[in-house]
Design a protein around this motif. Structure first.
Motif, mmCIF file in Angstrom:
data_model
loop_
_atom_site.group_PDB
_atom_site.id
_atom_site.type_symbol
_atom_site.label_atom_id
_atom_site.label_comp_id
_atom_site.label_asym_id
_atom_site.label_seq_id
_atom_site.Cartn_x
_atom_site.Cartn_y
_atom_site.Cartn_z
ATOM 1 N N GLY A 216 45.037 -106.669 -91.936
ATOM 2 C CA GLY A 216 44.102 -106.782 -90.824
ATOM 3 C C GLY A 216 44.746 -106.484 -89.483
ATOM 4 N N LEU A 217 45.945 -106.999 -89.252
ATOM 5 C CA LEU A 217 46.628 -106.732 -87.988
ATOM 6 C C LEU A 217 47.043 -105.269 -87.871
ATOM 7 N N LEU A 218 47.455 -104.675 -88.981
ATOM 8 C CA LEU A 218 47.799 -103.252 -88.953
ATOM 9 C C LEU A 218 46.568 -102.398 -88.655
ATOM 10 N N PRO B 98 50.473 -104.101 -98.360
ATOM 11 C CA PRO B 98 49.555 -104.384 -97.246
ATOM 12 C C PRO B 98 49.487 -103.295 -96.173
ATOM 13 N N PRO B 99 50.613 -102.646 -95.796
ATOM 14 C CA PRO B 99 50.473 -101.554 -94.823
ATOM 15 C C PRO B 99 49.587 -100.416 -95.317
ATOM 16 N N PRO C 168 51.006 -99.541 -86.166
ATOM 17 C CA PRO C 168 52.331 -99.695 -86.785
ATOM 18 C C PRO C 168 53.202 -100.791 -86.186
ATOM 19 N N ASP C 169 52.930 -101.210 -84.950
ATOM 20 C CA ASP C 169 53.747 -102.271 -84.360
ATOM 21 C C ASP C 169 53.724 -103.541 -85.207
ATOM 22 N N TRP D 116 46.286 -99.018 -93.334
ATOM 23 C CA TRP D 116 46.067 -97.604 -92.994
ATOM 24 C C TRP D 116 44.737 -97.114 -93.555
ATOM 25 N N LEU D 117 44.440 -97.442 -94.809
ATOM 26 C CA LEU D 117 43.167 -97.033 -95.391
ATOM 27 C C LEU D 117 41.996 -97.699 -94.672
ATOM 28 N N GLY D 118 42.215 -98.916 -94.166
ATOM 29 C CA GLY D 118 41.164 -99.563 -93.404
ATOM 30 C C GLY D 118 40.825 -98.796 -92.138
ATOM 31 N N ARG D 119 41.826 -98.201 -91.512
ATOM 32 C CA ARG D 119 41.563 -97.391 -90.318
ATOM 33 C C ARG D 119 40.722 -96.162 -90.654
ATOM 34 N N VAL D 120 40.837 -95.694 -91.884
ATOM 35 C CA VAL D 120 40.081 -94.512 -92.289
ATOM 36 C C VAL D 120 38.673 -94.884 -92.732
ATOM 37 N N TYR D 121 38.537 -95.964 -93.517
ATOM 38 C CA TYR D 121 37.267 -96.269 -94.171
ATOM 39 C C TYR D 121 36.517 -97.462 -93.587
ATOM 40 N N ALA D 122 37.152 -98.298 -92.780
ATOM 41 C CA ALA D 122 36.448 -99.467 -92.234
ATOM 42 C C ALA D 122 36.853 -99.717 -90.787
ATOM 43 N N PRO D 123 36.804 -98.709 -89.927
ATOM 44 C CA PRO D 123 37.265 -98.900 -88.542
ATOM 45 C C PRO D 123 36.411 -99.878 -87.755
#
Length: 505
Positions: free
Chosen positions: A65-67, A287-288, A72-73, A292-299
């Motif tokens: 979730g935080l990623l 988890p990373p 990446p931080d 990353w996939l969350g940024r693509v599919y659940a922004p």
């Protein structure tokens, strides 16, 4: 997420936890069985159990979730969680086992020969344990709410009930087997869906289709203003605060420390830590990927502040159909195992201290009463305090641990001039200030600027305060050095093989 698949998956995890805990009950006979499994747990089993309880809701849900939200931080979270075991391996693992203690207060009293220090350490163990338990119960509430639509309090109450049954039944002997099973379940629950998620992403040509907004509750563990937003004002300071807290906080987490008392000897404790590094390092590769996939599919989850639900929602989003439902059920089972395993270890640690230092008599009966008390307070806290993301909440517990237990363990093991007044000064000034800072943060005493950043990430200043207070006050009170310090230090550092061969006592 399809309830027809998710609910049975959670039910199977709960049933397996109760059954395995019942197996531990059959072989738990003595007080030593309940507190430290009679110090007979081998490195591989112990490492799996430690990994099972260490990989909490913050690891299973919060890191992704935080990623998703901050990019990446946030990789410093899994790096810090893992590197903390390297510090523990180098400085603490073997001497702590050789101390012969049952709990961290036992170690403090044995090293410093002071009942007063023991009472203060007990207070901090219970406080840190509750601070860590609350987000586990809140995460369970969010997960069950997403899966079934049940009230948010129900998931926490269910975890509390199952943990009380498993821990009170067989103590450390029971939860060792439970947590080892749950580590492999959690690893499988992320690894298998990740394989199919990557296949689906590749098959779609890396271009996601349009999705409607996620069907998640309007308020959950990730609701509210995340503490992580303070990094936008002072990102470098926040990063250092995270590094210090996670690198040094692991060695003092009560549910981690108590596990090393179950090893047969100091060498086994070190071997256990090496295996733990491999197990949790493998887990934290996953988890990373979900972030990353969350940024693509659940922004859109970043806008609703429900990013902790990313891992739960991705299988249905990316794969879809029956396969997506089955993978989602597997993830749901793994998430619930994360809550159960970490909550079990924390309850075990807090109950051990409560039964030895709060209740009027020791023994199995009072240990079980301590289990009920430990969980009841944590459940009340989970129902009353909400709005902090799980990874941030756990990060605060790490900060308190790093500021109090880390100086006590490092100086207690490696510096013979530590005195009871010095230890008390460090605990109150270092650990007390960190605890006050995170309490003010949770209740919103400051919401922006440097004050908020300093309170939300106190380890940068509170850890040096703890060390300096212990050192300076100890140097000022040389007459208070415990009379048996030389013998105690010898016992901490002399390998068992030499002692059994006729070395110094």
């Amino acid at each position: 997420m399809n309830e027809a698949y998710a609910i049975p998956a959670v039910a199977v995890v709960v049933l397996a936890t109760v059954l395995i805990g019942g197996f531990g009950l059959r072989i738990s006979r003595t007080t030593s069985d309940f507190y430290v499994a009679s110090r007979t747990v081998g490195p591989r089993l112990n490492a799996a159990a430690i990994s099972g309880e260490y990989l909490s809701a913050a690891s299973f849900l919060g890191v992704a979730g935080l990623l998703l939200v901050h990019g990446p931080d946030m990789l410093w979270y899994p790096v810090g969680y893992t590197a903390g075991y390297l510090v523990l391996l180098v400085f603490v693992a073997a001497p702590l086992r050789r101390s012969g203690a049952y709990t961290l207060p036992d170690f403090a009293e044995g090293r410093l020969e002071s009942r007063q220090v023991r009472r203060v350490v007990s207070m901090f163990v219970v406080g840190a344990g509750w601070l860590y338990l609350v987000p586990q119960l809140q995460g369970a509430g969010l997960t069950l709410q997403i899966l079934t639509g049940a009230p948010r309090w129900f998931g926490g109450a269910l975890v509390a009930a199952v943990v009380v049954l498993a821990v009170a039944a067989g103590g450390m002997r029971s939860i060792t087997f439970v947590q080892a099973f749950q580590y492999w379940l959690k690893l499988t629950a992320l690894l298998v869906p990740a394989f199919f998620l990557l296949l689906a992403w590749h098959g779609q040509g890396a271009t996601p289709p349009d999705f409607p907004a996620a069907d998640v509750p309007s308020a959950g563990v990730g609701a509210g203003r995340p503490l992580a937003t303070s990094r936008a004002d002072h990102p470098l300071y926040a990063t250092y605060g995270l590094i210090v807290a996670t690198f040094l906080g692991t060695m003092g987490l009560p549910h981690v420390v108590v596990r090393f008392y179950t090893s047969p000897n100091g060498r086994a404790a070190r071997r256990t830590t090496v295996v733990v590094l491999a197990l949790i390092g493998t887990f934290y590769l996953l988890p990373p990927l979900y972030g990353w996939l969350g940024r693509v599919y659940a922004p859109e989850l970043t806008a609703t502040h429900d990013a902790d639900a990313t891992v739960l929602l991705l299988p249905g989003r990316v794969v879809g159909g029956v396969a997506g439902d089955l993978l989602g059920a597997l993830v749901a089972g793994g998430a619930f195992a994360a809550f159960l395993s970490t909550a079990s270890g924390l309850t075990m640690a807090v109950a051990g201290v409560v039964s030895q230092d709060v209740l009027p008599a020791r023994g199995v009966r009072h240990f079980r009463l301590g289990v009920v008390l430990a969980m009841a307070v944590a459940l009340a806290g989970a129902l009353l305090v909400d709005g902090v993301p799980v990874a941030d909440a756990v990060g605060m517990a790490f900060a308190v641990s790093a500021s109090s237990f880390c100086p006590l363990l490092v100086l207690g093991i490696w510096w013979r001039r530590l005195t009871p007044p010095g230890a008390l000064a460090g605990l109150f000034l270092g650990g007390g200030s960190a605890l006050l800072a995170v309490t003010l943060t949770v209740f919103g005493a400051a919401t922006s600027g440097w004050l908020h950043t300093l309170l939300a990430w106190p380890a940068v200043w509170s850890v040096p305060v703890g060390f300096l207070a212990m050192i300076l006050v100890s140097l000022a009170t040389p007459h208070a050095i415990p009379p048996h310090t030389t013998a105690t230090m010898t016992r901490l550092h002399l390998p068992e093989a030499l002692k059994s061969a006729g070395g110094p006592p």
